[in-house]
Design a protein around this motif. Structure first.
Motif, PDB file in Angstrom:
ATOM      1  N   ARG A 209       0.862  -1.188   0.000  1.00 33.55           N
ATOM      2  CA  ARG A 209       0.000   0.000   0.000  1.00 33.55           C
ATOM      3  C   ARG A 209       0.888   1.223   0.000  1.00 33.55           C
ATOM      4  NH1 ARG A 209      -4.339  -0.178   4.673  1.00 33.55           N
ATOM      5  NH2 ARG A 209      -3.946   2.059   4.535  1.00 33.55           N
ATOM      6  N   LEU A 210       0.679   2.068  -0.979  1.00 31.74           N
ATOM      7  CA  LEU A 210       1.552   3.231  -1.151  1.00 31.74           C
ATOM      8  C   LEU A 210       1.575   4.122   0.095  1.00 31.74           C
ATOM      9  CD1 LEU A 210       3.405   4.927  -2.987  1.00 31.74           C
ATOM     10  CD2 LEU A 210       1.374   6.080  -3.849  1.00 31.74           C
ATOM     11  N   ASP A 211       0.399   4.377   0.694  1.00 29.72           N
ATOM     12  CA  ASP A 211       0.364   5.273   1.867  1.00 29.72           C
ATOM     13  C   ASP A 211       1.249   4.730   3.005  1.00 29.72           C
ATOM     14  OD1 ASP A 211      -1.395   3.130   2.102  1.00 29.72           O
ATOM     15  OD2 ASP A 211      -2.799   4.196   3.408  1.00 29.72           O
ATOM     16  N   ILE A 212       1.189   3.420   3.227  1.00 30.12           N
ATOM     17  CA  ILE A 212       1.988   2.828   4.315  1.00 30.12           C
ATOM     18  C   ILE A 212       3.476   2.880   3.972  1.00 30.12           C
ATOM     19  CG2 ILE A 212       2.468   0.688   5.581  1.00 30.12           C
ATOM     20  CD1 ILE A 212      -0.528   0.108   5.482  1.00 30.12           C
ATOM     21  N   LYS A 213       3.803   2.571   2.712  1.00 27.78           N
ATOM     22  CA  LYS A 213       5.215   2.613   2.305  1.00 27.78           C
ATOM     23  C   LYS A 213       5.764   4.029   2.493  1.00 27.78           C
ATOM     24  CE  LYS A 213       5.114  -1.236  -1.006  1.00 27.78           C
ATOM     25  NZ  LYS A 213       5.894  -2.266  -0.318  1.00 27.78           N
ATOM     26  N   LYS A 214       4.966   5.038   2.127  1.00 28.53           N
ATOM     27  CA  LYS A 214       5.447   6.431   2.241  1.00 28.53           C
ATOM     28  C   LYS A 214       5.689   6.805   3.708  1.00 28.53           C
ATOM     29  CE  LYS A 214       4.315   9.582  -0.788  1.00 28.53           C
ATOM     30  NZ  LYS A 214       3.718  10.431  -1.837  1.00 28.53           N
ATOM     31  N   GLN A 215       4.812   6.339   4.604  1.00 24.95           N
ATOM     32  CA  GLN A 215       5.016   6.611   6.043  1.00 24.95           C
ATOM     33  C   GLN A 215       6.320   5.967   6.523  1.00 24.95           C
ATOM     34  OE1 GLN A 215       1.615   5.078   8.191  1.00 24.95           O
ATOM     35  NE2 GLN A 215       0.192   6.332   6.987  1.00 24.95           N
ATOM     36  N   VAL A 216       6.563   4.736   6.072  1.00 23.86           N
ATOM     37  CA  VAL A 216       7.781   4.013   6.477  1.00 23.86           C
ATOM     38  C   VAL A 216       9.029   4.756   5.978  1.00 23.86           C
ATOM     39  CG1 VAL A 216       9.113   1.881   6.119  1.00 23.86           C
ATOM     40  CG2 VAL A 216       6.681   1.741   6.680  1.00 23.86           C
ATOM     41  N   PHE A 217       9.010   5.192   4.696  1.00 25.21           N
ATOM     42  CA  PHE A 217      10.174   5.914   4.144  1.00 25.21           C
ATOM     43  C   PHE A 217      10.402   7.233   4.885  1.00 25.21           C
ATOM     44  CE2 PHE A 217       9.198   3.558  -0.008  1.00 25.21           C
ATOM     45  CZ  PHE A 217      10.123   2.573   0.275  1.00 25.21           C
TER      46      PHE A 217
END
Length: 802
Positions: free
Chosen positions: A112-120
């Motif tokens: 999920r893009l939103d979760i990946k962006k939070q992680v980055f």
């Protein structure tokens, strides 16, 4: 520029993929930090124990449970259980600052893009500039993941896509981000090949990259064809399995293992994100797939998919198959086709394709349609997903276990013939294919001077495939460098004074011709060369001695011939050990029984990490008779140290043989005493194995190799050991742990490994032990129950307990 080294990696996300990737980095000796989220609430067990959300054990519960589940799974993700000590677990709140100390951060969280962006976002606060950062996504475009990141992050960011399970599947797709530095891309490509043992494939940032784009097309294409041609699930699996060089699980069984939901997720992604794909409609799911999704028939994980295990009325286990017309399960039926019968005598899948498309039945029609669709699709994916055609072939071979990629298959049927098949199905050849033929180029690949060349589309010429310097490809040198050949082996000159002896028998079994070839190889090497490698690039190194031959002699009671045959095997092993030149064995895949004995008698073993090696002779009712029982007694004697309870040491070696133990990786073989620490080595990338073995043979020759002297100092323990073994086998038989025949075999082995019933510990020669071994082997071949075991193994491929 300083050289980049990877000493420590951080894996973010500990699901099936994250834990699997963490284990594979641990496999190759890298220190791993595995992080995941903190649980939001306590589970029942934690509540009962009075723990709170602040306790460390609770905060790391998700990551620890995931890693433990992974380590217990079969097949194991790790080469050796103790390698798991290289993995440290933690969570994304307490331990995220530790990513400052790693050399590579890999994100493996949910798609999920939103979760990946939070992680980055979190990682960027702690990441040291210059550190490689990558994502294992299989479909999210890099430009979206890169949004809002710093310039240094973007310069070091790429997708590094592993296939599941990461230890076993060889594909490693590297997709550089738009701002990624060339040196980072080059580093990842080389690291994948050299250290992770993968086939690194450079891919473009297009939906599903290369492997899944082509692989899912192939499966979806089949989903639509199966109804059109009126084929059953079992028929498709028969047509798309080993007969065409694909895994045994073929199509539908593979989908069951991977999970239908995973496949649907990727197919939907391609459908949504590739509106201009000419096969766009093909990525739409057929009705039977929609029904299966609704019913949650997702495969192995839900207990049923295209197949379902069941127990019949009379208590027999049976496999049911899904009838795609009625959507009900029925007993699975064996599939047979006339066209397939025609290929039975053709050993190599690549040579079968011409025959398969030429038949008159439904199978041949299926292949014509199937290949036409595949050729048409792959030709149009250049330059969209790759500029070079070989990358598509590499991805399919490494990610889906195909023996030959689509362009290699097209070459095998002939380019003109492939176009004819396409036109019959309404497809046209791509412009570049027509231009290629007009230029007089008639194949996608050629071999020159032992190297593979591919048709380079922009250059309109054959170009050498890069990265071959580290490999020796036997297929490319077999005919030009052949020094000797019989029906069992081909001996090739590897260059630099080193010969290679390559087995060519069925399943690489070791029979008379192979033994004659091995002796010939040692003779030739001693006369005109400096060293000898015993290696091949088949699916398996060798499944062991030709038991069919032993069975025939034993049944016909030709005991003199059988005695000679066993002696010939033993003498050949000893010839390898006591030759004037260094001998190097290069086992990989299965290396069982006689193949294990052969490796144990080489001066050095260069084993592929994926080597399943062991002395399995007990399974067919005999003891190791090709110098293996002798060798285990000798190795036990060499490990006796002052103050040891020597009986205990000997017992370990005895049990390894008696329990027919097989190592599930080369590293486990060290524990069994089959490989020797400080002498034998392990190579992670099988493609580099022959080249590495050659280099070691050369090194030993250059260091001044001296012919060893046969041993006369093997310490055997005589009656003292024999007594202990006999008491042991007696109690095991009495408690029904082993059968009466098992006991008889074990007692014969005990007699050999104890050195007979000598009254006290004595130093004996290897020949003394070989004679005992041969006598024991021969006497077991006169037993009816041993013959039953051999016959059962020949018929079913499985051991019989009688």
């Amino acid at each position: 520029m300083s050289k980049r080294r990877i000493k420590k990696v951080a894996i973010i996300g500990s699901g099936i993929m994250g834990s699997g990737i963490a284990c594979h980095f641990a496999n190759i000796g890298v220190d791993v930090l595995l992080l995941d989220i903190v649980p939001r609430e306590l589970n029942e067990k934690e509540k009962a124990s009075g723990l709170s959300l602040e306790d460390k054990v609770v905060r790391n519960r998700i990551v620890n449970t995931a890693l433990q589940t992974s380590l217990k799974s079969k097949p194991s993700p790790i080469y050796h259980q103790k390698f798991a000590d290289r993995i440290t677990t933690g969570n994304l709140e307490d331990d995220i600052a530790k990513v400052a100390d790693v050399d590579w951060i890999m994100e493996v969280v949910v798609e999920r893009l939103d979760i990946k962006k939070q992680v980055f976002e979190k990682l960027e606060k702690h990441r040291t500039p210059g550190t490689i950062i990558s994502s294992n996504t299989s479909g999210i475009p890099i430009k979206f993941m890169n949004e809002g990141r710093s310039e240094d992050f973007r310069k070091h960011f790429a997708v590094t896509h592993f296939f599941n399970p990461p230890r076993y599947l060889k594909l490693f797709e590297v997709v550089p981000g738009p701002d990624c530095k060339q040196e980072v891309t080059d580093f990842l490509m080389e690291y994948g090949e050299k250290f992770l043992g993968k086939t690194s494939v450079l891919a473009k940032d297009t939906p599903a990259f290369i492997g899944n784009r082509i692989g899912i097309f192939g499966i979806q294409s089949l989903f639509h064809q199966v109804k059109e041609l009126g084929l059953t699930v079992e028929e498709v699996d028969k047509l798309t399995g080993p007969v065409i060089g694909r895994p045994k699980s073929a199509t539908f069984r593979t989908v069951d293992v991977v999970g239908l939901d995973t496949l649907v997720h990727v197919a939907n992604g391609i459908y949504d994100n590739c509106p201009d794909d000419e096969a766009h409609e093909l990525f739409k799911l057929p009705d039977f797939i929609k029904t299966m999704m609704e019913n949650k028939w997702l495969g192995s994980k839900t207990g049923q998919g295209f197949y379902k295990k069941s127990v019949s009325k009379d208590g027999q286990k049976e496999i049911l198959a899904l009838d795609l017309d009625t959507m009900e399960y029925r007993p699975s039926k064996k599939a047979k086709f006339a066209t397939l019968e025609l290929t039975k005598t053709i050993d190599k899948p690549i040579d079968r394709f011409k025959v398969l498309i030429g038949g008159k039945d439904k199978a041949a029609e299926f292949y014509r349609k199937n290949f036409a669709a595949m050729f048409a699709y792959v030709q149009n994916r250049i330059p969209e997903i790759s500029d070079e055609l070989y990358r598509i072939d590499d991805a399919m071979k490494a990610g889906f276990g195909w023996e030959n990629g689509p362009f290699e298959i097209w070459d095998a049927v002939g380019i003109e013939k492939g176009i004819e098949l396409m036109k019959a199905e309404g497809h046209e050849p791509a412009t570049w294919v027509t231009e290629m033929l007009n230029k007089g180029e008639t194949s996608f690949y050629t071999v020159k001077n032992g190297a593979t060349y591919y048709y380079d589309i922009p250059a309109q010429a054959q170009t050498k495939k890069p990265g071959q310097e580290a490999f020796i490809i036997l297929d490319n040198i077999r005919t030009s460098n052949e020094v000797f050949k019989n029906s069992g082996v081909v001996i090739e000159d590897l260059g630099d004074g080193i010969l290679n002896c390559e087995f060519q028998s069925k399943m690489n079994t070791i029979g008379g011709d192979v033994l004659a070839g091995l002796n010939k190889a040692v003779d030739l090497a001693e006369k005109d060369f400096d060293g000898l490698v015993i290696g091949n690039q088949a699916a398996n190194f060798s499944v062991g001695a030709n038991i069919g031959m032993i069975f025939m002699m034993a049944v016909e009671q030709e005991y003199d011939e059988l005695n000679m045959a066993i002696k010939y095997f033993q003498d050949t092993m000893m010839r390898m050990r006591y030759s004037a030149i260094p001998t190097v064995s290069a086992p990989h895949g299965m290396a069982l029984g006689g193949a294990c004995e052969l490796s144990m008698h080489a001066d050095k073993v260069v084993a592929a990490a994926e080597t399943y090696i062991g002395l399995v002779e007990f399974g067919v009712g005999v003891i190791p008779g090709g110098a293996g029982s002798k060798e285990m007694a000798l190795r036990a004697s060499d490990t006796f140290h002052k103050g040891d309870v020597e009986l205990n040491v000997l017992q370990e070696y005895f049990l390894t043989v008696g329990m027919a133990k097989v190592a599930t990786s080369a590293y486990e073989a060290f524990d069994m005493g089959v490989l020797q620490k400080g002498k034998d080595i392990v190579v992670v990338n099988k493609d580099r194995q022959i080249a590495t073995a050659k280099a070691h043979a050369r090194l030993m020759a250059d260091a001044g190799y001296t012919q060893p002297v046969p041993r006369k100092d093997v310490k055997v323990l005589g009656k003292q050991a024999l007594g202990m073994f006999l008491v042991g086998t007696d109690s095991m038989e009495a408690s029904h742990y082993i059968s009466e025949h098992d006991q008889k075999i074990a007692n014969k082995l005990a007699y050999v490994m104890a050195g007979g019933d000598l009254s006290e510990p004595t130093l004996v020669s290897e020949q003394y032990l070989l004679d005992l071994e041969r006598e024991a082997f021969l006497s077991l071949c006169t037993e009816r129950k041993t013959l039953e075991r051999i016959q059962h193994m020949l018929k079913t491929g499985k051991p019989l307990r009688n």
